[in-house]
Design a protein around this motif. Structure first.
Motif, short mmCIF file in Angstrom:
data_model
loop_
_atom_site.label_atom_id
_atom_site.label_comp_id
_atom_site.label_asym_id
_atom_site.label_seq_id
_atom_site.Cartn_x
_atom_site.Cartn_y
_atom_site.Cartn_z
N MET A 69 0.85 -1.06 0.04
CA MET A 69 -0.05 -0.01 0.00
C MET A 69 0.81 1.32 0.04
O MET A 69 1.79 1.31 0.76
CB MET A 69 -0.88 -0.04 1.35
CG MET A 69 -2.06 1.11 1.26
SD MET A 69 -3.00 1.27 2.91
CE MET A 69 -4.03 -0.36 2.34
N SER A 70 0.44 2.30 -0.84
CA SER A 70 1.13 3.54 -0.74
C SER A 70 0.34 4.52 -0.45
O SER A 70 -0.83 4.35 -0.01
CB SER A 70 1.73 3.75 -2.27
OG SER A 70 0.54 3.72 -3.10
N LEU A 71 0.72 5.81 -0.31
CA LEU A 71 0.04 6.95 0.33
C LEU A 71 -1.15 7.19 -0.68
O LEU A 71 -2.25 7.29 -0.31
CB LEU A 71 0.94 8.29 -0.23
CG LEU A 71 0.09 9.59 0.09
CD1 LEU A 71 -0.34 9.61 1.59
CD2 LEU A 71 0.90 10.69 -0.23
N LEU A 72 -0.99 6.94 -2.04
CA LEU A 72 -2.09 6.76 -3.18
C LEU A 72 -3.22 5.94 -2.78
O LEU A 72 -4.34 6.25 -2.63
CB LEU A 72 -1.74 6.90 -4.60
CG LEU A 72 -2.76 6.63 -5.62
CD1 LEU A 72 -3.72 8.16 -5.47
CD2 LEU A 72 -2.25 6.36 -6.83
N THR A 73 -2.82 4.60 -2.48
CA THR A 73 -3.80 3.41 -2.33
C THR A 73 -4.44 3.67 -0.93
O THR A 73 -5.51 3.44 -0.60
CB THR A 73 -3.19 2.29 -2.57
OG1 THR A 73 -2.19 1.99 -1.65
CG2 THR A 73 -2.69 2.00 -3.91
N LEU A 74 -3.73 4.38 0.15
CA LEU A 74 -4.27 4.59 1.33
C LEU A 74 -5.33 5.78 1.26
O LEU A 74 -6.31 5.41 1.75
CB LEU A 74 -3.18 5.06 2.03
CG LEU A 74 -3.11 5.38 3.81
CD1 LEU A 74 -1.78 5.27 4.54
CD2 LEU A 74 -3.86 6.69 4.10
N VAL A 75 -5.04 6.73 0.45
CA VAL A 75 -5.99 7.84 0.61
C VAL A 75 -7.25 7.30 -0.40
O VAL A 75 -8.33 7.70 0.02
CB VAL A 75 -5.46 9.03 -0.33
CG1 VAL A 75 -6.31 9.86 -0.72
CG2 VAL A 75 -4.43 9.50 0.57
N GLN A 76 -6.99 6.48 -1.40
CA GLN A 76 -8.13 5.93 -2.23
C GLN A 76 -8.88 5.11 -1.38
O GLN A 76 -10.32 5.13 -1.36
CB GLN A 76 -7.50 5.08 -3.34
CG GLN A 76 -7.01 6.06 -4.41
CD GLN A 76 -6.33 4.91 -5.72
OE1 GLN A 76 -5.72 3.90 -5.38
NE2 GLN A 76 -6.21 5.67 -6.84
N GLY A 77 -8.26 4.31 -0.55
CA GLY A 77 -9.05 3.36 0.61
C GLY A 77 -10.06 4.28 1.46
O GLY A 77 -10.94 3.94 1.69
N ALA A 78 -9.31 5.27 1.91
CA ALA A 78 -10.11 6.24 2.82
C ALA A 78 -11.22 7.07 2.24
O ALA A 78 -12.25 7.11 2.83
CB ALA A 78 -8.96 7.25 3.50
N ALA A 79 -10.78 7.17 1.15
CA ALA A 79 -12.07 7.99 0.30
C ALA A 79 -13.25 7.07 -0.05
O ALA A 79 -14.28 7.54 0.11
CB ALA A 79 -11.45 8.53 -1.08
N LEU A 80 -12.97 5.96 -0.55
CA LEU A 80 -13.88 5.16 -0.56
C LEU A 80 -14.74 4.82 0.46
O LEU A 80 -16.16 4.76 0.59
CB LEU A 80 -13.28 3.45 -1.10
CG LEU A 80 -14.33 2.73 -1.48
CD1 LEU A 80 -15.34 2.93 -2.52
CD2 LEU A 80 -13.58 1.35 -1.65
N ARG A 81 -14.11 4.62 1.65
CA ARG A 81 -14.81 4.43 3.12
C ARG A 81 -15.59 5.65 3.39
O ARG A 81 -16.22 5.72 4.52
CB ARG A 81 -13.88 3.85 3.92
CG ARG A 81 -13.78 2.37 3.66
CD ARG A 81 -12.10 1.93 4.52
NE ARG A 81 -11.80 0.58 4.09
CZ ARG A 81 -11.34 -0.01 3.12
NH1 ARG A 81 -10.93 1.17 1.93
NH2 ARG A 81 -11.00 -1.31 2.79
N SER A 82 -15.01 6.85 3.15
CA SER A 82 -15.68 8.20 3.26
C SER A 82 -16.65 8.81 2.40
O SER A 82 -17.22 9.68 2.68
CB SER A 82 -14.52 9.19 3.63
OG SER A 82 -13.71 8.67 4.51
N ASN A 83 -17.21 7.81 1.53
CA ASN A 83 -18.14 8.19 0.54
C ASN A 83 -17.95 9.52 -0.20
O ASN A 83 -18.54 10.45 -0.28
CB ASN A 83 -19.64 8.33 1.22
CG ASN A 83 -20.09 7.05 1.68
OD1 ASN A 83 -19.84 5.94 1.30
ND2 ASN A 83 -20.46 7.32 3.10
N PHE A 84 -16.41 9.69 -0.69
CA PHE A 84 -16.11 10.81 -1.66
C PHE A 84 -17.17 10.82 -2.87
O PHE A 84 -16.93 11.91 -3.46
CB PHE A 84 -14.67 10.69 -2.04
CG PHE A 84 -13.69 11.25 -0.94
CD1 PHE A 84 -14.14 11.35 0.42
CD2 PHE A 84 -12.58 11.73 -1.42
CE1 PHE A 84 -13.23 11.81 1.33
CE2 PHE A 84 -11.69 12.32 -0.43
CZ PHE A 84 -11.97 12.22 0.89
#
Length: 239
Positions: A1-16
């Motif tokens: 996992m990288s910063l990008l995939t970390l942020v993508q995972g967080a965005a998905l779970r936060s309903n971006f």
């Protein structure tokens, strides 16, 4: 996992609503906030617990004169802590007798004023240095372990303390970083974050419990060593 995939995972779970294609260089304010919260979470975790992947060793080689030595540039704190009964600094000249320290300023000033030197060197931390007094003998090597503040690793393998690219990765459990970023982002948006915070703290407790930085001290009854224990009876017949 990288910063990008970390942020993508967080965005998905936060309903971006959309999955960001970029993180560190994004122009989306919400994505940039998530990057900042990932940084905040990592810094908090760095201060709260001692993580195995952040251990490093340092060496000091005496020259017979120098008493003030620079700590590593990425130094965070000693491992084990400076309160360890075993001692944090060990000399090659006396490997079974750790250097006494950290001594306080008053004690060291008093020793320096005396007309005699202590039998073995003592040490203290001062600013970004470690003072070992009296000076180590020429060629004498002192080793110590410490925790680095560089908890992020770049694609080149360089460890740093701050995210600077989407390919940067965390040496602290990245799922934990993601959970910490989510609850911080929801709090910033005025949303209910109680469940996300609970999940973060629960994951933190599990991860921190898996670290093995301190010695295990038994407070139970004496345990029989199977190599020296005989369950039967022994008798002796004199010659």
């Amino acid at each position: 996992m990288s910063l990008l995939t970390l942020v993508q995972g967080a965005a998905l779970r936060s309903n971006f609503g959309t999955t960001p294609a970029q993180a560190y260089t994004s122009t989306d304010q919400s994505v940039l906030q998530m990057v900042a919260f990932a940084q905040d979470t990592g810094r908090e975790l760095l201060e709260r617990y001692d993580w195995n992947y952040l251990k490093k060793q340092s060496l000091i080689t005496g020259d017979g004169a120098t008493t003030l030595w620079n700590l590593p540039a990425d130094w965070m704190r000693l491992c084990p802590s400076d309160k360890s009964p075993m001692g944090a600094l060990v000399s090659s000249a006396r490997p079974t007798i750790p250097l006494v320290g950290p001594v306080n300023d008053e004690w060291l000033n008093q020793m320096k004023a005396l007309p005699a030197f202590p039998a073995y060197p003592v040490w203290r931390l001062i600013n970004t240095n470690v003072e070992i007094w009296p000076a180590l003998s020429s060629g004498e090597v002192v080793t110590f372990w410490y925790f680095t503040k560089a908890w992020i690793i770049q694609a080149t393998g360089t460890q740093v303390a701050t995210f600077s690219a989407d390919t940067d990765a965390s040496l602290i459990d990245e799922d934990l970083i993601m959970k910490g970023s989510i609850w911080r982002w929801k709090r910033a948006k005025g949303l209910d974050y109680a469940e996300e915070f609970r999940a973060y703290e629960s994951a933190l407790e599990r991860n921190a419990g898996q670290q093995d930085n301190e010695r295990v001290v038994s407070t139970s009854d004496y345990t029989i060593n199977p190599d020296t224990f005989w369950p039967g009876q022994m008798s002796y017949t004199p010659p």
